[in-house]
Write a protein that holds these residues in place. Structure first.
Motif, PDB file in Angstrom:
ATOM      1  N   ASP A 253     106.958  65.304 -37.303  1.00 22.23           N
ATOM      2  CA  ASP A 253     107.933  64.674 -38.187  1.00 22.23           C
ATOM      3  C   ASP A 253     109.274  65.393 -38.111  1.00 22.23           C
ATOM      4  O   ASP A 253     110.326  64.793 -38.341  1.00 22.23           O
ATOM      5  CB  ASP A 253     107.429  64.713 -39.633  1.00 22.23           C
ATOM      6  CG  ASP A 253     106.151  63.920 -39.815  1.00 22.23           C
ATOM      7  OD1 ASP A 253     106.209  62.682 -39.731  1.00 22.23           O
ATOM      8  OD2 ASP A 253     105.091  64.551 -40.026  1.00 22.23           O
ATOM      9  N   LEU A 254     109.207  66.693 -37.784  1.00 24.01           N
ATOM     10  CA  LEU A 254     110.415  67.506 -37.729  1.00 24.01           C
ATOM     11  C   LEU A 254     110.224  68.626 -36.712  1.00 24.01           C
ATOM     12  O   LEU A 254     109.161  69.242 -36.654  1.00 24.01           O
ATOM     13  CB  LEU A 254     110.711  68.114 -39.112  1.00 24.01           C
ATOM     14  CG  LEU A 254     111.871  69.099 -39.217  1.00 24.01           C
ATOM     15  CD1 LEU A 254     113.202  68.368 -39.045  1.00 24.01           C
ATOM     16  CD2 LEU A 254     111.840  69.837 -40.565  1.00 24.01           C
ATOM     17  N   ILE A 255     111.259  68.879 -35.912  1.00 26.17           N
ATOM     18  CA  ILE A 255     111.277  70.020 -34.992  1.00 26.17           C
ATOM     19  C   ILE A 255     112.471  70.886 -35.376  1.00 26.17           C
ATOM     20  O   ILE A 255     113.594  70.386 -35.493  1.00 26.17           O
ATOM     21  CB  ILE A 255     111.421  69.571 -33.521  1.00 26.17           C
ATOM     22  CG1 ILE A 255     110.241  68.686 -33.110  1.00 26.17           C
ATOM     23  CG2 ILE A 255     111.528  70.784 -32.593  1.00 26.17           C
ATOM     24  CD1 ILE A 255     110.399  68.059 -31.734  1.00 26.17           C
ATOM     25  N   VAL A 256     112.227  72.161 -35.594  1.00 21.83           N
ATOM     26  CA  VAL A 256     113.312  73.091 -35.921  1.00 21.83           C
ATOM     27  C   VAL A 256     113.524  74.025 -34.743  1.00 21.83           C
ATOM     28  O   VAL A 256     112.635  74.802 -34.388  1.00 21.83           O
ATOM     29  CB  VAL A 256     113.002  73.907 -37.193  1.00 21.83           C
ATOM     30  CG1 VAL A 256     114.172  74.857 -37.495  1.00 21.83           C
ATOM     31  CG2 VAL A 256     112.750  72.991 -38.378  1.00 21.83           C
TER      32      VAL A 256
ATOM     33  N   VAL B 279     115.133  66.480 -34.522  1.00 20.74           N
ATOM     34  CA  VAL B 279     115.447  67.906 -34.362  1.00 20.74           C
ATOM     35  C   VAL B 279     116.485  68.372 -35.382  1.00 20.74           C
ATOM     36  O   VAL B 279     117.553  67.758 -35.545  1.00 20.74           O
ATOM     37  CB  VAL B 279     115.960  68.201 -32.934  1.00 20.74           C
ATOM     38  CG1 VAL B 279     116.503  69.633 -32.838  1.00 20.74           C
ATOM     39  CG2 VAL B 279     114.837  68.006 -31.909  1.00 20.74           C
ATOM     40  N   LEU B 280     116.160  69.469 -36.060  1.00 21.62           N
ATOM     41  CA  LEU B 280     117.115  70.203 -36.885  1.00 21.62           C
ATOM     42  C   LEU B 280     117.375  71.524 -36.178  1.00 21.62           C
ATOM     43  O   LEU B 280     116.438  72.279 -35.900  1.00 21.62           O
ATOM     44  CB  LEU B 280     116.546  70.462 -38.286  1.00 21.62           C
ATOM     45  CG  LEU B 280     117.376  71.376 -39.196  1.00 21.62           C
ATOM     46  CD1 LEU B 280     118.728  70.748 -39.520  1.00 21.62           C
ATOM     47  CD2 LEU B 280     116.619  71.706 -40.478  1.00 21.62           C
TER      48      LEU B 280
ATOM     49  N   VAL C   9     121.249  65.697 -31.926  1.00 21.15           N
ATOM     50  CA  VAL C   9     120.157  66.024 -32.844  1.00 21.15           C
ATOM     51  C   VAL C   9     120.476  65.498 -34.243  1.00 21.15           C
ATOM     52  O   VAL C   9     121.613  65.103 -34.538  1.00 21.15           O
ATOM     53  CB  VAL C   9     119.892  67.544 -32.888  1.00 21.15           C
ATOM     54  CG1 VAL C   9     119.559  68.073 -31.498  1.00 21.15           C
ATOM     55  CG2 VAL C   9     121.071  68.306 -33.490  1.00 21.15           C
ATOM     56  N   ALA C  10     119.456  65.499 -35.103  1.00 18.43           N
ATOM     57  CA  ALA C  10     119.625  64.946 -36.451  1.00 18.43           C
ATOM     58  C   ALA C  10     120.576  65.766 -37.302  1.00 18.43           C
ATOM     59  O   ALA C  10     121.239  65.243 -38.200  1.00 18.43           O
ATOM     60  CB  ALA C  10     118.270  64.832 -37.136  1.00 18.43           C
ATOM     61  N   GLY C  11     120.647  67.061 -37.037  1.00 17.99           N
ATOM     62  CA  GLY C  11     121.538  67.899 -37.832  1.00 17.99           C
ATOM     63  C   GLY C  11     121.492  69.343 -37.396  1.00 17.99           C
ATOM     64  O   GLY C  11     120.583  69.770 -36.673  1.00 17.99           O
TER      65      GLY C  11
ATOM     66  N   VAL D 233     117.583  64.969 -42.980  1.00 17.02           N
ATOM     67  CA  VAL D 233     117.161  64.894 -41.586  1.00 17.02           C
ATOM     68  C   VAL D 233     116.009  63.907 -41.422  1.00 17.02           C
ATOM     69  O   VAL D 233     115.986  63.096 -40.486  1.00 17.02           O
ATOM     70  CB  VAL D 233     116.768  66.291 -41.064  1.00 17.02           C
ATOM     71  CG1 VAL D 233     116.074  66.204 -39.702  1.00 17.02           C
ATOM     72  CG2 VAL D 233     118.009  67.175 -40.967  1.00 17.02           C
ATOM     73  N   LEU D 234     115.035  63.943 -42.328  1.00 17.96           N
ATOM     74  CA  LEU D 234     113.898  63.015 -42.250  1.00 17.96           C
ATOM     75  C   LEU D 234     114.351  61.568 -42.459  1.00 17.96           C
ATOM     76  O   LEU D 234     113.829  60.646 -41.835  1.00 17.96           O
ATOM     77  CB  LEU D 234     112.844  63.393 -43.288  1.00 17.96           C
ATOM     78  CG  LEU D 234     112.072  64.692 -43.029  1.00 17.96           C
ATOM     79  CD1 LEU D 234     111.141  64.987 -44.190  1.00 17.96           C
ATOM     80  CD2 LEU D 234     111.288  64.625 -41.722  1.00 17.96           C
TER      81      LEU D 234
END
Length: 477
Positions: free
Chosen positions: A152-155, A180-181, A203-205, A468-469
């Motif tokens: 759901d999220l990649i940091v 991606v954050l 990327v998302a942010g 971001v989500l």
């Protein structure tokens, strides 16, 4: 040479120290402090019964109070770190991992760069993560690719981590970019390379630790790389609950202060000015020592009546035998101040030293620190901060200047050689004005309580993750 602390890289507490703490600390603080020490990778007492153990996870305790991150429950998050070490970036990412595990998030961790031979620090940090329910997986391979595609999220942690995208995900990179954050901590020019950050605009942010650093990245990426930053969020960090519990327990602080000072060979009434950073030229320990020597000369010249003043350099590593550290020690010998300067090896357990010193010195050079976590930790212990100020486009740069209020919670001095004499004068000011020193420390503590605690950081991160989500979800439609 200045008297060395008996503590080393692995900083185990002496039996007498532990006994004293157990007797004198309040029960709540003792439990928190020693649980943390038991899990601390810098403690020799950390032992794993089976070194081949792959999984041994305890289910993390879900916070009883409603956490601002509770919406992350059951989501899958992949954390990508360029390395796993005792430096700030990896430790911050681990802290995020534990915050997420605390609300029931499924967290996977990969480390991009690992030495070929077994490394004791990496081994211990990985097992600390296993024990908190974080899945540590390989940086390469189909399992990693599958995890990245399902997440759901990649940091991505630090600019350097950007190279992992093309190296591992290859043609799948466009599929994951909306999830991606990018968490950026760097402020130095060598990180502004297209190889590292070419995917940054997509990327998302981006999440950055200070407003000044965010502005720096915005301008440098536009001017040097001709790319645009994504939506960027500034998230100031916060102190852990464990550190705050120790900082607010006066009995604990007194015991820690007495035992650290005993190990250093200094008296309770002596004044300790400490710099707490890995020893390197960029952290400015050499300039600090020049300032410290000059302050001693000023005290002598003006015949000021002050307690014995000492310098403590925490972050030493003579095992590495660096040229820079040898220069520091040679300078101390040349100036014959061995009895006033004390070198202490690297440690994650900073609380005992913060309890033992009187003033923190932050002297990072160039653009300064992106945030300077040790600064808010020192302020929690009611310590004033002597801080370098760097100049970036006419304004004070370095995120630490967003923490310290000049003249209220600390004093600023210029960067470079120009800062040697001003820092020396600031050392003398705080050595001679007890009330001012104590008042600055109290105001710093009040500032920490107001905006720099763990729950403040969790609230700030929660706002970013929700955004971001939301973007990631909208990209699917």
């Amino acid at each position: 040479m200045g008297k060395h602390s008996a503590t080393g890289w692995w900083v185990p507490l002496t039996k007498r120290w532990i006994l004293a703490l157990l007797i004198m600390l309040s029960i709540s603080t003792a439990i928190a402090f020693f649980i943390r020490a038991a899990l601390d990778p810098c403690d020799r007492h950390l032992e794993v019964s089976d070194k081949k153990r792959v999984q041994s996870q305890s289910v993390p305790r879900i916070a009883t109070k409603s956490s601002p991150l509770s919406f992350m429950k059951s989501k899958l998050v992949l954390l990508v770190s360029h390395e796993l070490s005792l430096s700030g970036g990896p430790l911050l990412l681990m802290e995020l991992a534990f915050l997420l595990r605390g609300v029931g998030t499924k967290v996977n961790w990969i480390t991009i760069q690992k030495p070929s031979e077994e490394d004791e620090v990496i081994y211990s940090l990985e097992h600390k993560m296993w024990d908190r329910g974080v899945q540590v997986i390989s940086a390469k391979g189909q399992e990693t690719i599958n995890t990245a595609l399902k997440a759901d999220l990649i940091v991505l942690n630090t600019a350097v981590a950007g190279k992992w995208l093309d190296a591992v995900l290859k043609e799948d990179v466009p599929r994951v970019l909306p999830n991606v954050l990018w968490w950026i901590h760097e402020m130095r020019g060598n990180y502004f390379k297209l190889d590292y950050v070419k995917h940054l605009p997509l990327v998302a942010g981006a999440m950055i630790d200070s407003h000044v650093t965010a502005e720096y990245w915005k301008n440098r990426t536009r001017e040097r790389l001709r790319i645009k930053m994504p939506d960027t969020y500034v998230v100031h960090l916060g102190n852990s609950k464990e550190l705050m519990e120790v900082a607010e327990d006066n009995v604990a602080k007194r015991v820690l202060r007495e035992h650290v000072r005993e190990s250093l060979g200094v008296r309770n009434e002596d004044l300790l000015f400490a710099i707490i950073n890995s020893v390197s030229r960029g952290k400015g320990q050499d300039l600090f020592l020049h300032s410290f020597y000059e302050s001693l000369e000023l005290i002598k010249e003006k015949k000021l009546e002050v307690p014995s003043v000492h310098a403590v350099i925490i972050g030493s590593d003579m095992n590495a035998q660096t040229k820079f550290e040898s220069e520091l020690r040679n300078y101390v010998m040349q100036k014959k101040i061995q009895d006033r300067v004390h070198f202490v090896n690297k440690t994650l357990t900073v609380a005992p030293y913060l309890a033992a010193i009187d003033v923190l010195v932050q002297n990072s050079q160039a653009w300064g620190e992106c945030f300077g976590r040790i600064t808010i930790e020192a302020m929690a212990f009611q310590l004033p901060v002597l801080l370098q100020k760097c100049l970036y486009q006419g304004t004070a740069a370095g995120g630490t200047t967003e923490i310290v209020v000049n003249g209220t919670t600390g004093l600023l001095h210029p960067v470079g050689k120009e800062g040697i004499t001003p820092l020396a004068k600031n050392i003398v000011k705080l050595a001679t004005h007890v009330e001012r020193r104590l008042t600055m420390g109290k105001r710093g503590y009040e500032r920490v309580k107001e905006i720099f605690q763990e729950h403040h950081m969790a609230e700030r991160i929660a706002v970013v993750l929700k955004e971001v989500l939301k973007k990631s979800k909208s990209h699917l439609y």
